[in-house]
Design a protein around this motif. Structure first.
Motif, PDB file in Angstrom:
ATOM      1  N   PHE A  38       0.836  -1.215   0.000  1.00 30.56           N
ATOM      2  CA  PHE A  38       0.000   0.000   0.000  1.00 30.56           C
ATOM      3  C   PHE A  38       0.864   1.256   0.000  1.00 30.56           C
ATOM      4  CE2 PHE A  38      -3.648  -2.525   0.495  1.00 30.56           C
ATOM      5  CZ  PHE A  38      -4.785  -1.735   0.523  1.00 30.56           C
ATOM      6  N   CYS A  42       0.806   3.830  -3.113  1.00 29.55           N
ATOM      7  CA  CYS A  42       0.364   5.200  -2.814  1.00 29.55           C
ATOM      8  C   CYS A  42       1.508   6.198  -2.970  1.00 29.55           C
ATOM      9  CB  CYS A  42      -0.201   5.273  -1.401  1.00 29.55           C
ATOM     10  SG  CYS A  42      -1.747   4.343  -1.193  1.00 29.55           S
ATOM     11  N   VAL A  45       1.796   6.911  -6.694  1.00 30.14           N
ATOM     12  CA  VAL A  45       0.691   7.795  -7.098  1.00 30.14           C
ATOM     13  C   VAL A  45       0.959   9.223  -6.630  1.00 30.14           C
ATOM     14  CG1 VAL A  45      -1.760   8.299  -6.739  1.00 30.14           C
ATOM     15  CG2 VAL A  45      -1.015   5.944  -7.159  1.00 30.14           C
ATOM     16  N   THR A  86      -7.254   5.170 -11.602  1.00 36.98           N
ATOM     17  CA  THR A  86      -7.786   5.126 -10.234  1.00 36.98           C
ATOM     18  C   THR A  86      -8.559   3.841  -9.988  1.00 36.98           C
ATOM     19  OG1 THR A  86      -7.949   7.533 -10.171  1.00 36.98           O
ATOM     20  CG2 THR A  86      -9.263   6.298  -8.565  1.00 36.98           C
ATOM     21  N   PHE A  87      -9.406   3.464 -10.950  1.00 37.92           N
ATOM     22  CA  PHE A  87     -10.169   2.227 -10.814  1.00 37.92           C
ATOM     23  C   PHE A  87      -9.250   1.010 -10.716  1.00 37.92           C
ATOM     24  CE2 PHE A  87     -12.127  -1.485 -12.859  1.00 37.92           C
ATOM     25  CZ  PHE A  87     -13.238  -1.651 -12.049  1.00 37.92           C
ATOM     26  N   VAL A  89      -6.060   0.912  -9.736  1.00 32.19           N
ATOM     27  CA  VAL A  89      -5.292   0.917  -8.490  1.00 32.19           C
ATOM     28  C   VAL A  89      -6.160   0.493  -7.311  1.00 32.19           C
ATOM     29  CG1 VAL A  89      -4.116   2.413  -6.829  1.00 32.19           C
ATOM     30  CG2 VAL A  89      -3.608   2.606  -9.262  1.00 32.19           C
ATOM     31  N   ILE A  90      -7.365   1.052  -7.223  1.00 32.19           N
ATOM     32  CA  ILE A  90      -8.248   0.705  -6.101  1.00 32.19           C
ATOM     33  C   ILE A  90      -8.646  -0.764  -6.156  1.00 32.19           C
ATOM     34  CG2 ILE A  90     -10.533   1.112  -5.106  1.00 32.19           C
ATOM     35  CD1 ILE A  90     -10.237   4.037  -5.840  1.00 32.19           C
ATOM     36  N   THR A  91      -8.952  -1.276  -7.355  1.00 30.19           N
ATOM     37  CA  THR A  91      -9.306  -2.694  -7.489  1.00 30.19           C
ATOM     38  C   THR A  91      -8.142  -3.587  -7.083  1.00 30.19           C
ATOM     39  OG1 THR A  91     -10.823  -2.168  -9.303  1.00 30.19           O
ATOM     40  CG2 THR A  91     -10.103  -4.450  -9.103  1.00 30.19           C
ATOM     41  N   LEU A  93      -5.592  -2.863  -5.002  1.00 28.53           N
ATOM     42  CA  LEU A  93      -5.357  -2.806  -3.561  1.00 28.53           C
ATOM     43  C   LEU A  93      -6.453  -3.533  -2.782  1.00 28.53           C
ATOM     44  CD1 LEU A  93      -4.108   0.867  -3.117  1.00 28.53           C
ATOM     45  CD2 LEU A  93      -2.745  -1.228  -3.213  1.00 28.53           C
ATOM     46  N   THR A  94      -7.700  -3.441  -3.259  1.00 29.21           N
ATOM     47  CA  THR A  94      -8.798  -4.162  -2.598  1.00 29.21           C
ATOM     48  C   THR A  94      -8.605  -5.667  -2.693  1.00 29.21           C
ATOM     49  OG1 THR A  94     -10.326  -2.350  -3.110  1.00 29.21           O
ATOM     50  CG2 THR A  94     -11.301  -4.483  -2.541  1.00 29.21           C
ATOM     51  N   SER A  97      -5.898  -6.758  -0.358  1.00 31.66           N
ATOM     52  CA  SER A  97      -6.374  -6.759   1.026  1.00 31.66           C
ATOM     53  C   SER A  97      -7.217  -7.995   1.315  1.00 31.66           C
ATOM     54  CB  SER A  97      -7.181  -5.492   1.283  1.00 31.66           C
ATOM     55  OG  SER A  97      -7.682  -5.483   2.604  1.00 31.66           O
TER      56      SER A  97
END
Length: 327
Positions: A38, A42, A45, A86-87, A89-91, A93-94, A97
């Motif tokens: 993470f 981050c 980014v 953004t989509f 990266v968030i996908t 990292l999710t 997790s």
């Protein structure tokens, strides 16, 4: 010149007896890797965003403007690219997790099981055994063997607590009326500090625990010693302290196996003298600390369930001698 000391101070939080970045177990290692991932993503980014902003600030104001339609198309492509990135990266990292989370409850089919019950504000540990006669309780200090999965059954008696030993595993809540589970695994011997991580009342910050990881042979000897009844007092002062303990309300709230004391409100004191701390990490387990706690527990830890029991100075010395003799 002040940057180096600041960096040393910042990095000092990455190690120690209560650090998620000093992993000594498989679950904690998975979480450490997740944290690093993470931070790395981050960080990249952040650098990219700051770079674009810097470019926009330093761009020559005298440069000829492009035709407005071309500018709008270029900006549209930039915004669309940013949304897609953004989509993604968030996908990513999710997913990372969710992949790491099941590791908190890893374990073999039949590992040793310990019942952990959160109280206000201390920890009760019950070492379960198929033979009820070999089951026993301790408080605030959890002993486990090195290199073995240890299954924890998590329960709460009053409010929501959260079991957290960052060097060994992530957080897991203890919820009244519900049983959760967690697996501990220590890769090397050592003492690991834990803490209640869910605000549970006035003394939440004074609800610490220690996980003591021992070599299997040492752990087996500790188990056998803890299963035994309390040793008889070896000197007259401790013997007098036992009589005081039995004559006061202490025996109605605490258990000392091998004696008439069989209370269940407070911690089991059968081998309290062998513990390194009392009052869930508030005080070191010295005779002076024990005497201070008996004399006035509400001043030291306001709101806890131990009442003030009137004792004389002589009785206090005798009680403290008896408590330290319970090993």
């Amino acid at each position: 010149m002040k940057i180096a000391p600041a960096c040393v101070l910042f990095l000092s939080g990455c190690a120690g007896t209560q650090s998620a970045l000093d992993a000594d177990g498989p679950s904690a290692l998975a979480l450490e890797n997740l944290i690093i991932l993470f931070v790395a993503v981050c960080g990249i980014v952040f650098v990219l965003v700051m770079g674009v902003m810097a470019w926009a600030l330093v761009r020559s104001p005298g440069a000829p403007d492009r035709p407005r339609p071309q500018t709008e198309r270029s900006m549209g492509r930039v915004v669309a690219g940013a949304v897609v990135a953004t989509f993604v990266v968030i996908t990513f990292l999710t997913a990372a997790s969710f992949y790491a989370t099941p590791g908190l409850d890893r374990g073999k089919a039949d590992p040793p099981t310990i019942l952990v019950r959160g109280q206000q504000w201390w920890w009760q540990f019950t070492y379960l055994d198929p033979d009820p006669a070999r089951t026993f309780q301790t408080a605030n200090e959890l002993h486990i063997p090195v290199g073995t999965d240890v299954r924890l059954r998590l329960e709460a008696s009053d409010v929501i607590h959260s079991f957290w030993v960052p060097n060994l595993t992530g957080k897991q809540d203890l919820v009244p009326g519900r049983e959760n589970a967690l697996t501990l695994h220590a890769s090397k011997a050592g003492v690991y500090r834990g803490q209640c991580a869910e605000f549970c009342g006035l003394q939440h910050s004074h609800m610490a625990l220690l996980v003591i990881a021992e070599e299997p042979d040492d752990h087996a000897r500790w188990l056998e010693a803890q299963r035994g009844a309390a040793a008889a007092p070896a000197d007259s002062e401790a013997a007098a302290g036992k009589l005081v303990f039995m004559s006061k309300p202490c025996a109605a709230c605490h258990t000392i196996r091998g004696t008439e004391a069989s209370g269940t409100t407070g911690p089991d004191l059968t081998h309290v003298g062998s513990r390194s701390m009392i009052a869930a990490g508030l005080l070191d387990n010295t005779r002076g600390s024990v005497a201070a706690w008996i004399a006035d527990p509400q001043t030291l830890k306001p709101g806890n369930n131990m009442p003030l029991v009137p004792v004389s100075s002589e009785e206090l010395r005798q009680l403290s001698a008896y408590m330290k003799a319970l090993r």
